[in-house]
Design a protein around this motif. Structure first.
Motif, PDB file in Angstrom:
ATOM      1  N   TYR A 100       0.998  -1.320   0.300  1.00  0.00           N
ATOM      2  CA  TYR A 100       0.112   0.008   0.022  1.00  0.00           C
ATOM      3  C   TYR A 100       0.684   1.161  -0.320  1.00  0.00           C
ATOM      4  O   TYR A 100       0.643   2.186   0.737  1.00  0.00           O
ATOM      5  N   GLY A 101       1.882   1.159  -0.812  1.00  0.00           N
ATOM      6  CA  GLY A 101       2.896   2.365  -0.859  1.00  0.00           C
ATOM      7  C   GLY A 101       4.261   1.787  -0.484  1.00  0.00           C
ATOM      8  O   GLY A 101       4.630   0.831  -0.142  1.00  0.00           O
ATOM      9  N   GLN A 102       5.153   2.795  -0.994  1.00  0.00           N
ATOM     10  CA  GLN A 102       6.737   2.896  -0.630  1.00  0.00           C
ATOM     11  C   GLN A 102       7.057   4.012   0.344  1.00  0.00           C
ATOM     12  O   GLN A 102       6.158   4.590   0.751  1.00  0.00           O
ATOM     13  N   TYR A 103       8.458   4.117   0.394  1.00  0.00           N
ATOM     14  CA  TYR A 103       9.013   5.093   1.021  1.00  0.00           C
ATOM     15  C   TYR A 103       8.663   6.721   0.517  1.00  0.00           C
ATOM     16  O   TYR A 103       8.338   7.488   1.235  1.00  0.00           O
ATOM     17  N   PHE A 104       8.598   6.735  -0.833  1.00  0.00           N
ATOM     18  CA  PHE A 104       7.952   8.020  -1.280  1.00  0.00           C
ATOM     19  C   PHE A 104       6.588   8.402  -0.715  1.00  0.00           C
ATOM     20  O   PHE A 104       6.298   9.610  -0.309  1.00  0.00           O
ATOM     21  N   SER A 105       5.728   7.250  -0.556  1.00  0.00           N
ATOM     22  CA  SER A 105       4.397   7.653   0.216  1.00  0.00           C
ATOM     23  C   SER A 105       4.512   8.004   1.382  1.00  0.00           C
ATOM     24  O   SER A 105       3.580   9.082   1.925  1.00  0.00           O
ATOM     25  N   ILE A 106       5.331   7.814   2.287  1.00  0.00           N
ATOM     26  CA  ILE A 106       5.335   8.433   3.743  1.00  0.00           C
ATOM     27  C   ILE A 106       5.893   9.894   3.431  1.00  0.00           C
ATOM     28  O   ILE A 106       5.473  10.720   4.090  1.00  0.00           O
ATOM     29  N   ASN A 107       7.016  10.169   2.661  1.00  0.00           N
ATOM     30  CA  ASN A 107       7.511  11.548   2.461  1.00  0.00           C
ATOM     31  C   ASN A 107       6.104  12.576   2.081  1.00  0.00           C
ATOM     32  O   ASN A 107       6.002  13.535   2.359  1.00  0.00           O
ATOM     33  N   LEU A 108       5.481  11.823   0.878  1.00  0.00           N
ATOM     34  CA  LEU A 108       4.282  12.727   0.320  1.00  0.00           C
ATOM     35  C   LEU A 108       3.244  12.906   1.540  1.00  0.00           C
ATOM     36  O   LEU A 108       2.640  13.935   1.418  1.00  0.00           O
ATOM     37  N   GLY A 109       3.099  12.040   2.227  1.00  0.00           N
ATOM     38  CA  GLY A 109       2.177  12.259   3.415  1.00  0.00           C
ATOM     39  C   GLY A 109       2.467  13.085   4.317  1.00  0.00           C
ATOM     40  O   GLY A 109       1.644  13.809   4.625  1.00  0.00           O
ATOM     41  N   PHE A 110       3.627  13.025   4.807  1.00  0.00           N
ATOM     42  CA  PHE A 110       4.119  14.056   5.498  1.00  0.00           C
ATOM     43  C   PHE A 110       4.157  15.445   4.826  1.00  0.00           C
ATOM     44  O   PHE A 110       3.973  16.613   5.421  1.00  0.00           O
ATOM     45  N   GLY A 111       4.399  15.562   3.657  1.00  0.00           N
ATOM     46  CA  GLY A 111       4.434  16.961   2.914  1.00  0.00           C
ATOM     47  C   GLY A 111       2.893  17.421   2.792  1.00  0.00           C
ATOM     48  O   GLY A 111       2.772  18.574   3.045  1.00  0.00           O
ATOM     49  N   ILE A 112       2.016  16.388   2.513  1.00  0.00           N
ATOM     50  CA  ILE A 112       0.379  17.006   2.359  1.00  0.00           C
ATOM     51  C   ILE A 112       0.086  17.415   3.854  1.00  0.00           C
ATOM     52  O   ILE A 112      -0.634  18.370   4.186  1.00  0.00           O
ATOM     53  N   GLY A 113       0.460  16.522   4.810  1.00  0.00           N
ATOM     54  CA  GLY A 113       0.160  17.025   6.346  1.00  0.00           C
ATOM     55  C   GLY A 113       0.637  18.271   6.829  1.00  0.00           C
ATOM     56  O   GLY A 113      -0.099  18.978   7.260  1.00  0.00           O
ATOM     57  N   VAL A 114       1.960  18.490   6.148  1.00  0.00           N
ATOM     58  CA  VAL A 114       2.335  19.931   6.608  1.00  0.00           C
ATOM     59  C   VAL A 114       1.576  20.982   5.917  1.00  0.00           C
ATOM     60  O   VAL A 114       1.149  22.146   6.695  1.00  0.00           O
ATOM     61  N   THR A 115       1.520  20.693   4.549  1.00  0.00           N
ATOM     62  CA  THR A 115       0.399  21.847   3.705  1.00  0.00           C
ATOM     63  C   THR A 115      -0.913  22.250   4.563  1.00  0.00           C
ATOM     64  O   THR A 115      -1.510  23.040   4.792  1.00  0.00           O
ATOM     65  N   MET A 116      -1.487  21.010   4.855  1.00  0.00           N
ATOM     66  CA  MET A 116      -2.820  21.084   5.388  1.00  0.00           C
ATOM     67  C   MET A 116      -2.972  21.712   6.583  1.00  0.00           C
ATOM     68  O   MET A 116      -3.864  22.502   7.123  1.00  0.00           O
ATOM     69  N   GLY A 117      -1.973  21.213   7.676  1.00  0.00           N
ATOM     70  CA  GLY A 117      -1.925  21.598   8.870  1.00  0.00           C
ATOM     71  C   GLY A 117      -1.465  23.255   8.925  1.00  0.00           C
ATOM     72  O   GLY A 117      -2.019  24.027   9.712  1.00  0.00           O
ATOM     73  N   MET A 118      -0.718  23.593   7.957  1.00  0.00           N
ATOM     74  CA  MET A 118      -0.621  24.985   7.935  1.00  0.00           C
ATOM     75  C   MET A 118      -1.695  25.990   7.238  1.00  0.00           C
ATOM     76  O   MET A 118      -2.120  27.015   7.942  1.00  0.00           O
ATOM     77  N   HIS A 119      -2.570  25.317   6.416  1.00  0.00           N
ATOM     78  CA  HIS A 119      -3.808  25.906   6.217  1.00  0.00           C
ATOM     79  C   HIS A 119      -4.564  26.258   7.650  1.00  0.00           C
ATOM     80  O   HIS A 119      -5.478  27.177   7.524  1.00  0.00           O
ATOM     81  N   ALA A 120      -4.683  25.104   8.278  1.00  0.00           N
ATOM     82  CA  ALA A 120      -5.542  25.026   9.410  1.00  0.00           C
ATOM     83  C   ALA A 120      -5.197  26.226  10.448  1.00  0.00           C
ATOM     84  O   ALA A 120      -6.064  26.768  10.773  1.00  0.00           O
TER      85      ALA A 120
END
Length: 281
Positions: free
Chosen positions: A47-67
């Motif tokens: 269900y994903g590779q190392y890239f998925s984890i990095n992308l997940g944290f990148g998206i998390g940072v973006t959404m957290g900053m918007h919040a």
């Protein structure tokens, strides 16, 4: 009735509002980031590779900053908050509230992810939650150095990664230079985190953030992994606290020395002193 309830619940104190914003922003960041790590590892690569984890944290940072961005500035990182206090951008009186909000959001996100993936964790580990070894799972929540890393080497990696993080943030928000378009800062910061993870994540897990690392570590100590979370990696736990803080400050220093000090606006009085035709072409 609804309006009355809203008025009763509305918080007027600005500092408390900022604390709550930091808590929610950090919760979003960590929920998406930690969940991506769990899905990749517990799904055994299906269900994903190392890239998925990095992308997940990148998206998390973006959404957290918007919040949180419009209320607290969305530090989402105790090292960044401390640096802003040192620079005089934030009152020291607000430091404990910002850090408390960040730690609370991070801790609650860890507990939530643990609940979401508890059955998968149990299946993966057969109920034996370990910090090291072939089926270690503590690293799904906090960062640990690779087996070949020394404390000195790990400290250097975290220091450089966080320097790059805060230097990038300063560049993105530098209105005197080539700042990002309004509304895109959160997206670019998420991309920055993604880039750092893809280029410097192998050795230490690129924590770069005391608020990202310590609360989940405390949670895992409580939830079944025990005190090994503080002794593993030759006592690694303090590195993600100290190295990012020093790295943030060094990022400011680099930006000042290479860009900011030499990019001051020309004063009107200086313009008046310059006579037409006197410029050197």
């Amino acid at each position: 009735m609804l309006e009355k309830i809203e008025k009763m619940l509305a918080i007027r104190n600005q500092t408390v509002r900022e604390m709550l914003a930091e808590a929610l922003g950090m919760f979003i960041l960590m929920l998406i980031g930690l969940s991506s790590a769990c899905q990749v590892t517990l799904g055994r690569g299906e269900y994903g590779q190392y890239f998925s984890i990095n992308l997940g944290f990148g998206i998390g940072v973006t959404m957290g900053m918007h919040a949180a961005g419009g209320i607290s500035g969305a530090h989402l990182n105790a090292a960044i908050t401390i640096t802003h206090c040192l620079l005089g951008n934030l009152s020291w009186k607000k430091l404990p509230f910002y850090v408390l909000g960040q730690f609370l959001g991070s801790f609650l996100a860890s507990a939530t992810v643990f609940g979401i993936y508890y059955e998968a964790l149990y299946d993966y580990t057969k109920g034996n939650f370990t910090v090291t070894g072939p089926n270690a799972t503590a690293g799904l929540f906090s960062t640990y150095p690779a087996s070949y890393m020394s404390l000195t080497g790990g400290f250097l990696v975290e220091f450089i990664a966080t320097t790059m993080l805060f230097l990038g943030i300063l560049v993105i928000h530098d209105e005197k230079n080539n700042a990002a378009l309004k509304g895109t800062q959160a997206l670019l910061t998420g991309i920055l985190v993604l880039g750092i993870g893809l280029s410097m994540g192998m050795n230490t897990g690129y924590s770069m953030n005391p608020s990202r690392d310590l609360p989940p570590r405390i949670f895992t100590a409580i939830a079944g992994w025990g005190v090994d979370v503080f002794t593993a990696g030759h006592g690694w736990w303090w590195i993600p606290l100290v190295a990012p803080t020093l790295g943030c400050f060094f990022g400011v220093l680099i930006h000042k020395l290479f860009i900011d000090l030499h990019n001051q606006p020309v004063l009107e009085s200086e313009n008046e002193k310059r006579q037409p035709g006197m410029e050197i072409s």
